[in-house]
Design an enzyme around this catalytic site. Structure first.
Site, mmCIF file in Angstrom:
data_model
loop_
_atom_site.group_PDB
_atom_site.id
_atom_site.type_symbol
_atom_site.label_atom_id
_atom_site.label_comp_id
_atom_site.label_asym_id
_atom_site.label_seq_id
_atom_site.Cartn_x
_atom_site.Cartn_y
_atom_site.Cartn_z
ATOM 1 N N PRO A 187 0.782 -1.223 0.000
ATOM 2 C CA PRO A 187 0.000 0.000 0.000
ATOM 3 C C PRO A 187 0.824 1.288 0.000
ATOM 4 C CG PRO A 187 -0.232 -1.169 2.084
ATOM 5 C CD PRO A 187 0.753 -1.892 1.278
ATOM 6 N N GLU A 188 1.175 1.752 -1.157
ATOM 7 C CA GLU A 188 1.615 3.133 -1.308
ATOM 8 C C GLU A 188 0.483 3.822 -2.066
ATOM 9 O OE1 GLU A 188 5.614 4.056 -2.349
ATOM 10 O OE2 GLU A 188 6.401 2.166 -1.615
ATOM 11 N N LYS B 166 -2.068 8.343 1.299
ATOM 12 C CA LYS B 166 -2.360 6.919 1.479
ATOM 13 C C LYS B 166 -3.640 6.686 2.284
ATOM 14 C CE LYS B 166 2.612 6.371 1.615
ATOM 15 N NZ LYS B 166 3.760 6.133 2.509
#
Length: 278
Positions: free
Chosen positions: A2-3, A60
């Site tokens: 998760p970027e 994010k």
DNA sequence: CTCAGTGTTCAGTG
DNA sequence: TCACTGAACACTGA
């Protein structure tokens, strides 16, 4: 991973599945760590029966905007992600007895069922992700402290250079600082610095106007490409450092044969190419 | 068994 | 006070 690109992909997934739909069921894992400052019961009460207006993202973080506040704000941490169940194959006349494979996902923390039967699940193995309720997400912590969204709010070339001139941190550290640019994570910072030919050690204020401009355009290009890869299942371009940074092989080389070096900068592992980054 | 890991936060430093 | 660093967090998988 998760970027920003994975979160943007999740935002699009959630938009397709949930916008315009009403939330008919809410399941919360008994996990007080994930729910920050709010009980599972309160989350249920805030979501049940609400209609989803929009799904938004900054850096994010992403959130479901509902027909009544608060919004459901989510962060994936290191290992979190958004999941939707696989649809039954079209050839199936009846879905009786058919269950989506791998559903519910392992490590599910929050599951929503929608009025069309669709579902959304937030899963996170390492429990560094967070679920929050916010009346006005952009004006409250943690979003209010974030810098520009690295994908959609990139400052002008002049402004970007001016921002760098105010900071003394090494470029790698600055790119990871979410109060500077929201959404840049560890591998994207390395990729951007490699493509811009700037050393991760360079104090931000020492970049020339030319280097700063190169960095800015590579930041935009890397993020845009990474989002497209996530959405269309494309491959990352050959020549990206991305392909080589994971194994940490001391003999690793880029597609152009350049030697890759690993070291810790600002507390994170940086992969970089001394031969081209100055 | 050990260790690194895609992120954030907080205590400590200068 | 400010900018910055590094440890801690919690867990999986190599």
């Amino acid at each position: 991973m998760p970027e920003l690109p994975e979160v943007e992909t999740a935002r699009r997934l959630a938009t397709r599945a949930a916008v315009g739909r009403r939330i008919t069921e809410v399941w919360c894992a008994p996990d007080p760590i994930i729910y920050e400052g709010v009980s599972a019961a309160r989350v249920r009460a805030a979501l049940l029966g609400r209609r989803v207006r929009a799904v938004r993202r900054h850096g994010k973080h992403f959130w479901l905007e509902l027909d009544r506040p608060p919004a459901l704000l989510m962060h994936f941490g290191m290992t979190g992600g958004l999941h939707v169940p696989q649809r039954p194959p079209l050839r199936l006349r009846s879905t009786r007895g058919w269950a989506p494979p791998g559903w519910p996902p392992r490590f599910a923390k929050l599951m929503l069922t929608l009025d069309d039967g669709g579902q959304l699940a937030l899963a996170d193995a390492r429990r560094l992700g967070r679920v929050r309720l916010r009346d006005d997400p952009r004006r409250e912590p943690p979003l209010v402290d974030l810098g520009f969204d690295a994908l959609h709010e990139l400052p002008t070339t002049a402004r970007f250079h001016a921002l760098l001139r105010e900071r003394t941190a090494p470029m790698k550290g600055l790119l990871l600082d979410q109060t500077f640019a929201a959404g840049v994570g560890n591998w994207i910072a390395d990729e951007v610095l490699y493509q811009a030919r700037v050393s991760p050690h360079r104090p931000a204020r020492t970049l020339t106007a030319l280097e700063s401009s190169r960095l800015r355009s590579r930041l935009r290009a890397v993020l845009a490409t990474a989002v497209r890869v996530g959405a269309d299942g494309d491959r990352f371009p050959r020549g990206w450092l991305f392909h080589h940074r994971w194994d940490r092989d001391p003999l690793a080389r880029t597609a152009r044969g350049e030697r890759i070096r690993w070291e810790t900068i600002a507390g994170r592992t940086a992969a970089w190419v001394p031969a081209v980054q100055r």
